[in-house]
Design an enzyme around this catalytic site. Structure first.
Site, mmCIF file in Angstrom:
data_model
loop_
_atom_site.group_PDB
_atom_site.id
_atom_site.type_symbol
_atom_site.label_atom_id
_atom_site.label_comp_id
_atom_site.label_asym_id
_atom_site.label_seq_id
_atom_site.Cartn_x
_atom_site.Cartn_y
_atom_site.Cartn_z
ATOM 1 N N MET A 629 29.567 65.838 23.891
ATOM 2 C CA MET A 629 28.330 65.214 24.374
ATOM 3 C C MET A 629 27.717 64.156 23.280
ATOM 4 S SD MET A 629 27.199 65.548 27.338
ATOM 5 C CE MET A 629 25.609 65.054 27.145
ATOM 6 N N GLY A 633 25.157 60.339 26.374
ATOM 7 C CA GLY A 633 25.748 61.038 27.692
ATOM 8 C C GLY A 633 27.006 61.710 27.222
ATOM 9 N N VAL A 635 31.152 61.999 26.254
ATOM 10 C CA VAL A 635 32.131 61.517 25.688
ATOM 11 C C VAL A 635 33.439 62.035 26.467
ATOM 12 C CG1 VAL A 635 33.305 60.946 23.455
ATOM 13 C CG2 VAL A 635 31.130 61.171 23.693
ATOM 14 N N ASP A 746 24.462 56.757 7.504
ATOM 15 C CA ASP A 746 24.873 58.285 7.919
ATOM 16 C C ASP A 746 26.374 58.695 7.808
ATOM 17 O OD1 ASP A 746 24.161 60.760 8.857
ATOM 18 O OD2 ASP A 746 24.090 59.941 11.104
HETATM 19 O O1 ACK Z 1 34.261 66.795 16.991
HETATM 20 P P1 ACK Z 1 34.622 66.225 18.158
HETATM 21 O O2 ACK Z 1 35.676 66.826 18.921
HETATM 22 O O3 ACK Z 1 34.842 64.545 17.952
HETATM 23 O O4 ACK Z 1 33.143 66.010 19.051
HETATM 24 C C1 ACK Z 1 32.570 64.803 19.046
HETATM 25 C C2 ACK Z 1 32.357 64.246 20.473
HETATM 26 O O5 ACK Z 1 33.259 63.449 20.916
HETATM 27 C C3 ACK Z 1 30.963 63.727 20.731
HETATM 28 O O6 ACK Z 1 30.698 62.758 19.673
HETATM 29 C C4 ACK Z 1 34.386 63.260 20.044
HETATM 30 N N1 ACK Z 1 34.639 61.784 19.776
HETATM 31 C C5 ACK Z 1 33.766 60.973 19.875
HETATM 32 N N2 ACK Z 1 34.488 59.770 19.625
HETATM 33 C C6 ACK Z 1 35.791 60.071 19.725
HETATM 34 C C7 ACK Z 1 37.162 59.377 19.725
HETATM 35 N N3 ACK Z 1 37.119 58.072 19.684
HETATM 36 N N4 ACK Z 1 37.978 59.935 20.043
HETATM 37 C C8 ACK Z 1 38.152 61.373 19.928
HETATM 38 N N5 ACK Z 1 36.900 62.150 20.053
HETATM 39 C C9 ACK Z 1 35.967 61.340 19.885
HETATM 40 C C10 ACK Z 1 33.689 63.714 18.696
#
Ligand code: ACK
Length: 966
Positions: A629, A633, A635, A746
């Protein structure tokens, strides 16, 4: 057959391996080695299971062991329960079990039934004599296996290995607990069981005593402890420390200062010795008494002055004692009519001070009398002294307005800061007697006119302030104002008024009056202006045309005010336009450097998005699953197939329905920013969907998600070189951003994404949303920091440089600070910076100079680099380019990473693999001479690329040195 249990015991050799844990941080709750007599623990079954056996330890001291060895029988379930163990305030206890275990292979015919583990359980209870506890009431701690099981070798000369295993258990609910050992068919001897908990030992830090403190319940919990100031000290800042789970004190904040008269010695406050003093509570030591002073007792807060020496109230205790000055020298006087100029030279002795001043006493003495007994009175207040009469810093005074022909005595006193304290008398003064000359009267003042008519008026005045003799007559001179002094008339009179007649009506006249004595005429008075009127007779109570005067005066005043205001405003205006011009000049940017463009400078956000991001047709996107999330919204992950290109995995961020204009703009701003970047360590934007709903941002897919969670999941599983490889990637991405003049604000491990090749990429861009969707970011307040803050915005305190917290100075240098924190997060495998300290304590600790310690097994060079990133002065922090160079050097010379602060030597590149593509271009220079490409690739775990590289013509390490990311 000889029962295996008889083989159990401790040989002398194995005794040598027993680690002696004698540490005052430990409080032992149970140690079977020190229990006198038998243990008599409850065993189930009572017969044929665990059995208490007394043996001799390596020092020939009898100890009690429990043994079981039913390796031939199936379905064993033998329980052994300790007596009740009071927890004595502990929240986490450690159970150290020393045991020997038979290797099943060494026991013939036991296949299938023999085990090599046992289970450890606990049960919390308030009842210290529970006779029966159900097995199901016990909670399992762990299955314990031997590190080294032993094989029976030569019976005559056996070498048996003793295993030591430690497990920790949180016990917080009852007064005590029972431990239980479950055997399921092994051949074991419990040689000793020790139960203890850890404390942070009583300690003194920054002159505050911290009591022996029991550690917290969880392995990461910190117990906050307030210290109390040692004797003869007082609080500088509330002393605080944290007791870590392993019994170490962490993060000392605040402290105490020795009170006046005491100094710090060996962690205590000791009295200043004779001849020394200390005036204030400070961390300075005692000082030697200043000159001409002494202290006769220990613990002096000030030194007393030697006899004849003094200290002024305003003198600091560090100043030497001093004396009053001697008398001024060479006083001379020059008389000029009724004025006298007095001059003198400074005293011979200034008494060791520089605050000398002089004062003048003026006496009128009986004429002709020169004797000591002459009658003298103080001069009147009408005598003028220039530059003054008292507190004179100069050695020359002009005395005016004296009476003519009079004897005066002037006394010049010299004083300094200790004159009063010393009761200094006439010794510090010098005098002179003078006689003034005959003098004319001073000018007449206070002229008035009454009884005004069109032809006459009555002029009145006061006697001069200083007649300087008997006034013989007054002279009045007057003329028409318009004619100036070209023609005037004179009237003489004995009285202090005169009727002036023969004047013209409605005409302004100027009057001057002077007095005459035997010494001659005095000076004329200042001009006095007056107008006749048109009345034939004087009006009673008539004044000057006062209303007119008032009007004209105030009119001029108003005019002046208006012109002053106009002048000031016009000056202000010109200054403002200058400032504006200056700032516009400052804004002029260096042409030719690629700089990131703030999408918010575009009036139309859609124009920015289409300039920097490609519009993707929604039909080419296949969403597969939700992976997280975001602020706006969900992801998701999915696939993108653009015509003419191969299908790729992507991450898809979408903007949830019902968004506001601002949310839409903020959401798309991330893509507008990301779309301007093109670097292997910055998350790549594939494109956006803006023409249909929901709006989407499509980026490359990072299989391993965010770095912090990834590291926590793989705690301890990477080599130092792999960790440095990740850090290098992040530094490279940040260098690229800083070259583009983009400040991230950040940077944190949670905002770094990791792909399947361990390549780390910086993500989370945006403007107003920066920090707003970060759960770590908090609103800062003045109280929180003690520093001024501009309003608005949230800050992730633990990752942010102090100047950015204090006054929002976000720069590449503040990103470097955050990078140092990311380094710490990486090396500690996702540990939370500053653990569970609160934000205010973090700010305070940083202000006081505290920095995060090196994580476990952290190479010294890496920790030093972190400390460099956390320099208080931002100009002293390294640049990302320097950080990158430094990390490249470390990767090329892995030996430099060997030295760690801890005991365990860190695995190096030579000892382990490196599976990241990020480091492919980094060939260790030290190896170039001896290694082949194949050997080198093997050493870093990338042997699968040997063929590819060979096919591409890279056959020597020299040729590899030229290989870059591209
Ligand atoms: O720690 P995560 O698995 O890595 O959980 C967060 C979640 O979406 C919310 O931001 C994952 N996320 C964001 N962008 C990407 C990306 N480009 N590839 C894979 N995971 C992503 C992020």
């Amino acid at each position: 057959m000889e029962t295996p249990s008889r083989e159990l015991g401790i040989s002398r050799e194995s005794g040598k391996n027993i680690p002696t844990v004698i540490n005052q941080n430990f409080v032992t709750l149970l140690d079977t080695r020190t229990v006198p007599g038998e243990l008599k623990w409850a065993a189930s079954p009572a017969e044929g299971g665990w059995e208490e056996v007394s043996i001799m330890d390596e020092k020939n001291i009898p100890i009690r062991t429990y043994q079981v060895c039913n390796v031939l029988e199936p379905n064993q379930n033998n329980w052994l329960r300790t007596d009740w163990i009071p927890r004595s305030g502990a929240q986490r206890v450690y159970v150290e079990v020393k045991f020997t275990l038979r290797d099943c292979n060494s026991l013939p015919g036991v296949t299938g039934t023999c085990k090599e583990t046992f289970n450890l359980y606990y049960h919390e209870s308030n009842d210290d004599r529970e006779s029966y506890i159900k097995e199901s009431s016990f909670i399992k701690v762990d299955t314990v296996a031997a590190d080294e099981s032993f094989t029976q070798v030569d019976v005559g000369d056996r070498i048996m290995k003793l295993n030591t295993e430690v497990r920790d258990v949180k016990v917080t609910t009852r007064k005590g607990f029972y431990l239980a050992f479950q055997d399921v068919g092994a051949c074991i001897a419990l040689v000793s069981v020790r139960v203890f908990f850890k404390t942070c030992p009583l300690t003194i830090r920054n002159l505050a005593t911290f009591p022996d403190t029991v550690t917290g319940a969880d392995t990461s919990s910190l117990v906050e402890v307030r210290g109390s100031c040692v004797n003869q000290s007082e609080e500088r800042d509330e002393p605080k420390m944290y007791c870590g789970a392993d019994g170490e004190w962490l993060v000392p904040i605040g402290g105490c200062l020795c009170t006046p008269g005491y100094e710090e010695k060996g962690g205590a406050c000791k009295a200043c010795s004779v001849g020394f003093y200390k005036a204030k509570s400070s961390d300075a030591g005692c000082s030697k008494c200043p000159p001409h002073s002494h202290s006769l007792r220990d613990g002096a807060t000030e030194c007393d002055c030697n006899s004849g020496f003094f200290r002024a109230d305003s003198d600091p205790p560090s100043m030497a004692c001093t004396q009053p000055p001697s008398a001024p020298l060479q006083l001379i006087s020059v008389v000029n009519e009724t004025s006298v100029v007095l001059e003198w030279a400074p005293p011979r002795r200034l008494g060791g001070r520089s605050d000398i001043s002089y004062s003048l006493e003026c006496l009128i003495c009986q004429t002709g009398s020169h004797s000591h007994s002459q009658l003298c009175l103080p001069c009147g207040s009408d005598v003028l002294f220039s530059p003054g009469q008292t507190r004179l810093k100069t050695t020359r005074v002009v005395v005016r307005e004296l009476r003519a022909h009079t004897h005066y005595t002037f006394i010049v006193h010299a004083r300094n800061g200790v004159s009063q304290a010393s009761g200094a008398g006439p010794a510090q003064s010098v005098s002179v007697t003078v006689t003034t000359n005959q003098a004319a009267p001073s000018p007449v003042s206070s002229i008035q006119a009454t009884d005004v008519t069109r032809h006459s008026l009555l002029l009145l005045w006061q006697q001069p302030d200083r007649p300087n003799g008997v006034i013989l007559e007054y002279e009045v001179k007057f003329y028409e104002k318009d004619h100036k002094e070209r023609s005037y008339r004179i009237i003489r009179t004995f009285s202090r008024n005169v009727d002036v007649t023969g004047l013209n009506p409605l005409t302004a006249y100027v009057f001057h009056v002077r007095a005459r004595t035997a010494a001659g005429y005095g000076e004329f008075s200042a001009p006095f202006e007056f107008s006749t009127n048109s009345d034939p007779f004087p009006l009673i109570g008539e004044g000057v045309n006062s209303a007119f005067l008032l009007l004209s005066v105030s009119g001029v005043g108003i005019l002046l005010l208006i012109s002053a205001a106009v002048f000031i405003i016009s000056r202000r205006r010109s200054k403002y336009s200058k400032t504006r011009q200056d700032s516009e000049e400052e804004k002029h940017l260096n042409p030719g450097v690629k700089i990131y463009v703030d999408p918010f400078t575009y009036e139309d956000p859609d124009q920015a998005i289409h300039e920097f991001a490609k519009e993707i047709d929604v039909s080419s996107i296949h969403i597969e699953r939700v992976i997280g999330m975001g602020e706006f919204g969900e992801v998701c992950s999915g696939r993108l197939r653009v015509q003419g290109k191969r299908e790729i995995y992507v991450a898809i961020k979408s903007l949830k329905a019902g968004y506001s204009d601002k949310q839409r703009r903020d959401f798309l701003s991330e893509a507008s920013i990301m779309g301007q970047f093109d670097h292997p360590n910055i998350i790549r934007l594939e494109g956006v969907v803006t023409r249909c709903k929901p709006l989407m941002i499509i980026t490359e897919y990072m299989e391993n998600g965010s770095l912090d969670a990834f590291l926590r999941k793989h705690d301890g599983q990477f080599t130092v070189i792999q960790l440095v490889g990740m850090l290098r990637g992040i530094a490279s991405g940040m260098k690229y951003l800083s070259d583009m003049s983009y400040v991230h604000r950040d940077l944190a491990a949670r905002n770094i994404l990791v792909n399947s090749n361990l390549v780390c990429k910086v993500s989370d861009f945006g403007l107003s949303r920066v920090l707003e969707d970060d759960p770590e970011a908090v609103y800062t307040a003045r109280e929180a920091t003690g520093t001024y803050l501009s309003p608005g915005g949230k800050i992730p305190i633990r990752w942010t440089a102090p100047e950015a917290i204090a006054y929002r100075k976000f720069t590449t240098a503040s990103d470097v600070w955050s990078y140092g924190i990311v380094m710490w997060e990486v090396v500690s495998y996702g540990e939370r910076p500053y653990w569970d300290m609160n934000n205010q304590d973090v700010i305070k600790a940083i202000e006081e100079g505290y920095r995060l310690p090196a994580p476990m097994d952290c190479p010294v060079v890496l920790h030093q680099l972190m400390l460099d990133c956390w320099e208080r002065e931002r100009a002293e922090r390294p640049t990302f380019s320097q950080i990158l160079n430094m990390l490249d050097k470390l990767i090329r010379n892995p030996g430099t990473l060997r030295r760690t602060g801890g005991d365990r030597p860190a695995p190096t590149m030579l000892e382990s693999g490196m599976a990241s593509e990020v480091c492919v271009s980094v060939v260790p220079e030290v190896c170039v001479q001896e290694w082949s490409v194949c050997e080198w690739l093997q050493s870093i775990g990338l042997e699968r690329y040997t063929d590819t590289l060979a096919a591409a013509g890279y056959t020597s390490l020299d040729s590899l040195l030229a290989l870059t990311h591209q």
